[in-house]
Design a protein around this motif. Structure first.
Motif, mmCIF file in Angstrom:
data_model
loop_
_atom_site.group_PDB
_atom_site.id
_atom_site.type_symbol
_atom_site.label_atom_id
_atom_site.label_comp_id
_atom_site.label_asym_id
_atom_site.label_seq_id
_atom_site.Cartn_x
_atom_site.Cartn_y
_atom_site.Cartn_z
ATOM 1 N N VAL A 33 -53.374 25.796 -32.568
ATOM 2 C CA VAL A 33 -53.759 26.134 -31.189
ATOM 3 C C VAL A 33 -54.654 25.033 -30.620
ATOM 4 O O VAL A 33 -55.621 24.630 -31.257
ATOM 5 C CB VAL A 33 -54.496 27.497 -31.144
ATOM 6 C CG1 VAL A 33 -55.028 27.780 -29.739
ATOM 7 C CG2 VAL A 33 -53.580 28.623 -31.594
ATOM 8 N N GLU A 34 -54.314 24.557 -29.446
ATOM 9 C CA GLU A 34 -55.112 23.524 -28.776
ATOM 10 C C GLU A 34 -56.520 24.055 -28.503
ATOM 11 O O GLU A 34 -56.675 25.091 -27.864
ATOM 12 C CB GLU A 34 -54.435 23.126 -27.453
ATOM 13 C CG GLU A 34 -55.101 21.997 -26.719
ATOM 14 C CD GLU A 34 -54.955 20.674 -27.444
ATOM 15 O OE1 GLU A 34 -55.958 19.950 -27.502
ATOM 16 O OE2 GLU A 34 -53.863 20.364 -27.954
ATOM 17 N N PRO A 35 -57.564 23.369 -29.005
ATOM 18 C CA PRO A 35 -58.936 23.830 -28.754
ATOM 19 C C PRO A 35 -59.239 23.924 -27.259
ATOM 20 O O PRO A 35 -58.762 23.110 -26.470
ATOM 21 C CB PRO A 35 -59.807 22.763 -29.420
ATOM 22 C CG PRO A 35 -58.928 22.174 -30.472
ATOM 23 C CD PRO A 35 -57.544 22.198 -29.887
ATOM 24 N N VAL B 284 -59.521 28.903 -29.371
ATOM 25 C CA VAL B 284 -60.222 28.144 -30.397
ATOM 26 C C VAL B 284 -61.283 27.326 -29.665
ATOM 27 O O VAL B 284 -60.943 26.436 -28.884
ATOM 28 C CB VAL B 284 -59.260 27.211 -31.168
ATOM 29 C CG1 VAL B 284 -60.033 26.323 -32.127
ATOM 30 C CG2 VAL B 284 -58.218 28.035 -31.915
ATOM 31 N N PRO B 285 -62.558 27.648 -29.870
ATOM 32 C CA PRO B 285 -63.601 26.873 -29.191
ATOM 33 C C PRO B 285 -63.595 25.415 -29.656
ATOM 34 O O PRO B 285 -63.198 25.125 -30.782
ATOM 35 C CB PRO B 285 -64.904 27.551 -29.596
ATOM 36 C CG PRO B 285 -64.550 28.735 -30.407
ATOM 37 C CD PRO B 285 -63.085 28.692 -30.714
ATOM 38 N N ARG C 157 -50.468 20.185 -31.290
ATOM 39 C CA ARG C 157 -51.074 21.504 -31.101
ATOM 40 C C ARG C 157 -50.339 22.161 -29.933
ATOM 41 O O ARG C 157 -49.701 21.486 -29.134
ATOM 42 C CB ARG C 157 -52.559 21.382 -30.815
ATOM 43 C CG ARG C 157 -53.319 20.820 -32.017
ATOM 44 C CD ARG C 157 -54.752 21.146 -31.883
ATOM 45 N NE ARG C 157 -55.521 20.592 -32.974
ATOM 46 C CZ ARG C 157 -56.372 21.303 -33.686
ATOM 47 N NH1 ARG C 157 -56.534 22.576 -33.433
ATOM 48 N NH2 ARG C 157 -57.078 20.753 -34.632
ATOM 49 N N PHE C 158 -50.459 23.471 -29.854
ATOM 50 C CA PHE C 158 -49.705 24.205 -28.848
ATOM 51 C C PHE C 158 -50.622 24.876 -27.846
ATOM 52 O O PHE C 158 -51.727 25.290 -28.174
ATOM 53 C CB PHE C 158 -48.814 25.252 -29.526
ATOM 54 C CG PHE C 158 -47.733 24.636 -30.364
ATOM 55 C CD1 PHE C 158 -46.525 24.271 -29.798
ATOM 56 C CD2 PHE C 158 -47.930 24.392 -31.715
ATOM 57 C CE1 PHE C 158 -45.535 23.681 -30.560
ATOM 58 C CE2 PHE C 158 -46.950 23.808 -32.489
ATOM 59 C CZ PHE C 158 -45.745 23.452 -31.910
ATOM 60 N N ARG D 77 -54.067 29.125 -26.366
ATOM 61 C CA ARG D 77 -54.275 30.558 -26.582
ATOM 62 C C ARG D 77 -53.336 31.069 -27.675
ATOM 63 O O ARG D 77 -52.176 30.654 -27.765
ATOM 64 C CB ARG D 77 -54.006 31.367 -25.305
ATOM 65 C CG ARG D 77 -54.934 31.041 -24.144
ATOM 66 C CD ARG D 77 -56.373 31.436 -24.436
ATOM 67 N NE ARG D 77 -57.259 31.177 -23.334
ATOM 68 C CZ ARG D 77 -58.049 30.112 -23.236
ATOM 69 N NH1 ARG D 77 -58.033 29.188 -24.183
ATOM 70 N NH2 ARG D 77 -58.845 29.964 -22.201
ATOM 71 N N LEU D 78 -53.864 31.973 -28.475
ATOM 72 C CA LEU D 78 -53.066 32.741 -29.425
ATOM 73 C C LEU D 78 -53.014 34.155 -28.880
ATOM 74 O O LEU D 78 -54.052 34.791 -28.687
ATOM 75 C CB LEU D 78 -53.702 32.743 -30.822
ATOM 76 C CG LEU D 78 -53.068 33.689 -31.841
ATOM 77 C CD1 LEU D 78 -51.616 33.310 -32.128
ATOM 78 C CD2 LEU D 78 -53.876 33.711 -33.132
ATOM 79 N N ILE D 79 -51.813 34.641 -28.588
ATOM 80 C CA ILE D 79 -51.633 36.020 -28.152
ATOM 81 C C ILE D 79 -51.222 36.804 -29.386
ATOM 82 O O ILE D 79 -50.177 36.529 -29.975
ATOM 83 C CB ILE D 79 -50.569 36.127 -27.038
ATOM 84 C CG1 ILE D 79 -50.978 35.249 -25.853
ATOM 85 C CG2 ILE D 79 -50.364 37.584 -26.633
ATOM 86 C CD1 ILE D 79 -49.893 35.018 -24.851
ATOM 87 N N MET D 80 -52.070 37.736 -29.786
ATOM 88 C CA MET D 80 -51.861 38.456 -31.039
ATOM 89 C C MET D 80 -51.848 39.954 -30.771
ATOM 90 O O MET D 80 -52.808 40.507 -30.226
ATOM 91 C CB MET D 80 -52.978 38.107 -32.034
ATOM 92 C CG MET D 80 -52.837 38.808 -33.363
ATOM 93 S SD MET D 80 -54.099 38.290 -34.563
ATOM 94 C CE MET D 80 -55.526 39.193 -33.988
#
Length: 162
Positions: free
Chosen positions: A61-63, A150-151, A34-35, A67-70
């Motif tokens: 994405v690592e829970p 991601v919670p 995961r990232f 973070r996902l920057i969108m």
């Protein structure tokens, strides 16, 4: 490899990311790697399968800490370029193409972000300058830039282990 990062990958396709990561020596075993950070910048409205893409990113994405920057141009008017032609994406995100920026953010949250299992950490409105056409050499559009996480536990109480 790049600095302290395992890999910095630039690609519009998840399948390319897997190949590039493997070439960089980063294993992407299913259910494995995961990232900490993934950037998806102005891709969602040009992607043929945006809902599938968001599901795939959720798994990468690592829970809690990842973070996902969108970034997404709003209002949302998706199309996919095939050669010199434009076509509708295979997967349709239900959004009003004439909605205000604020209404578009709400629709994106309701139709993509929340159902995709993401939580909004931050959101900003920024100008996005893009290549013009015969009518104007440049267009200034409005980007919504989200920082998503991601919670550890989804809203249904399940862990985020896909």
């Amino acid at each position: 490899r790049s600095g302290n990062y395992a890999a910095v990958i630039h690609s519009p396709e998840i399948t390319d990311c897997a190949r590039i990561a493997t070439e960089a020596g980063v294993e992407l075993a299913s259910g494995g790697t995961r990232f900490d950070t993934i950037a998806l910048l102005n891709v969602l409205d040009r992607c043929d399968t945006p809902i599938t893409l968001m599901r795939q990113l959720h798994r990468l994405v690592e829970p809690e800490t990842g973070r996902l920057i969108m970034a997404v141009v709003l209002p949302f008017r998706p199309f996919v370029e095939v050669g010199s032609k434009k076509k509708a994406p295979k997967e349709n995100i239900r959004m009003n193409p004439n909605a205000s920026w604020e209404a578009s953010v709400e629709q994106l949250c309701d139709n993509v972000i929340t159902p995709g299992g993401f939580q909004i950490e931050s959101i900003s409105r920024l100008p996005y300058m893009c290549e013009g056409d015969w009518n104007s050499p440049i267009y200034v559009l409005d980007d919504a830039v989200f920082v998503l996480s991601v919670p550890k536990y989804g809203t249904d109480g399940n862990t985020s282990k896909d």
